[in-house]
Design an enzyme around this catalytic site. Structure first.
Site, PDB file in Angstrom:
ATOM      1  N   CYS A 103       7.309 -76.562  -8.455  1.00 41.63           N
ATOM      2  CA  CYS A 103       6.387 -76.268  -8.368  1.00 41.63           C
ATOM      3  C   CYS A 103       6.185 -77.661  -9.406  1.00 41.63           C
ATOM      4  CB  CYS A 103       5.777 -75.158 -10.010  1.00 41.63           C
ATOM      5  SG  CYS A 103       4.745 -75.518 -10.985  1.00 41.63           S
TER       6      CYS A 103
ATOM      7  N   CYS B 182       0.256 -78.452  -4.475  1.00 43.04           N
ATOM      8  CA  CYS B 182       0.998 -76.849  -5.473  1.00 43.04           C
ATOM      9  C   CYS B 182       1.549 -76.551  -4.872  1.00 43.04           C
ATOM     10  CB  CYS B 182      -0.927 -75.973  -6.354  1.00 43.04           C
ATOM     11  SG  CYS B 182      -0.031 -75.163  -6.942  1.00 43.04           S
TER      12      CYS B 182
END
Length: 265
Positions: free
Chosen positions: A187, A76
């Site tokens: 992302c 992440c």
């Protein structure tokens, strides 16, 4: 080799996005066991403070360590930006793999001198992002856009819904109009949107940069350097954990199976 070598690789994400990293790790290291923890109860992370994100990620790391993870991949960008320095200080004995936006390869590959970056608001506004851009993109125009709403679409299995494609168009069309020929997916949720992104790009010359294969290779390198690769010769298995419900864990496993199938089709 010791029994610790057969311990699992840990993967942590705010939700479903880390599946894009998981899939490449499984393809690169098929004999390894993997345990994936998703903070589905608190996803998305993009609008939270650094302190909030660090606290949540710390819970996930503890869960993965209780599952005997031998290495932890923070799958992440937002969690890496907010928390990885704290994690490495708290657990210096644990190898952590983090993510940073793939500005360097994009800046090297661009022919137009314009690079687009699609990330969360936290990532594209962070000091890490500014530093990475200044370090690797000198002389290159970087168009950084927060893909607000996209994480929620992935979390709710809406990758192929018209509203998702409309959101992507709002973010990507201005990059294309400005001449961007590289699109950095900053992302881990966004590789799950690649089919829709490809439809928007069409035959225009824009390359999509997904960091997942590079993260998988780096994970393999770190394990090899430390003598931590498994001795197992059979196919490893994956376990999916969630801070949410058992239903969330099942959805993670189902989405992971579907995504990796699309890569191998």
């Amino acid at each position: 080799m010791t029994s610790a070598n057969n311990a699992p690789i840990g993967i942590l994400d705010s939700g479903m996005g880390g599946i894009s990293i998981w899939a490449e790790i499984v393809r690169t290291l098929p004999q390894e066991e993997v345990v994936y923890w998703a903070d589905t109860a608190h996803c998305p992370y993009g609008g939270r403070t650094q302190a909030e994100i660090t606290k949540l990620v710390t819970v996930g790391v503890k869960t993965l360590l209780e599952a005997h993870a031998k290495i932890i991949v923070i799958a992440c960008n937002t969690a890496t930006t907010a928390a990885i320095a704290t994690l490495r200080a708290q657990w210096p004995e644990v190898p952590f793999i983090g993510l940073e936006p793939a500005i360097k390869p994009a800046a090297r590959a661009t022919r137009t001198g314009v690079v687009g970056v699609l990330g969360t608001a936290y990532t594209v506004q962070s000091e890490m992002f500014r530093h990475t851009t200044e370090q690797y993109a000198q002389g290159v125009r970087v168009i950084a856009t927060a893909g607000n709403g996209l994480v929620e679409q992935v979390e709710n299995d809406r990758e192929e819904q018209p509203e998702t494609e409309n959101l992507l168009k709002q973010y990507i069309e201005p990059m294309l109009a400005a001449g961007a020929d590289q699109l950095v997916l900053a992302c881990t949720h966004f590789p799950l949107l690649v089919p829709a992104i490809r439809r928007i790009i069409g035959n225009r010359p824009m390359q999509i940069i997904n960091p997942a294969p590079a993260i998988a290779r780096h994970t393999q390198e770190v394990l090899a350097e430390r003598g931590m690769l498994t001795a197992r010769e059979t196919q490893g298995s994956s376990r999916f954990l969630s801070s949410g419900t058992e239903h969330d864990s099942r959805r993670l496993a189902e989405k992971a199976a579907h995504y990796i199938a699309t890569l191998t089709a």
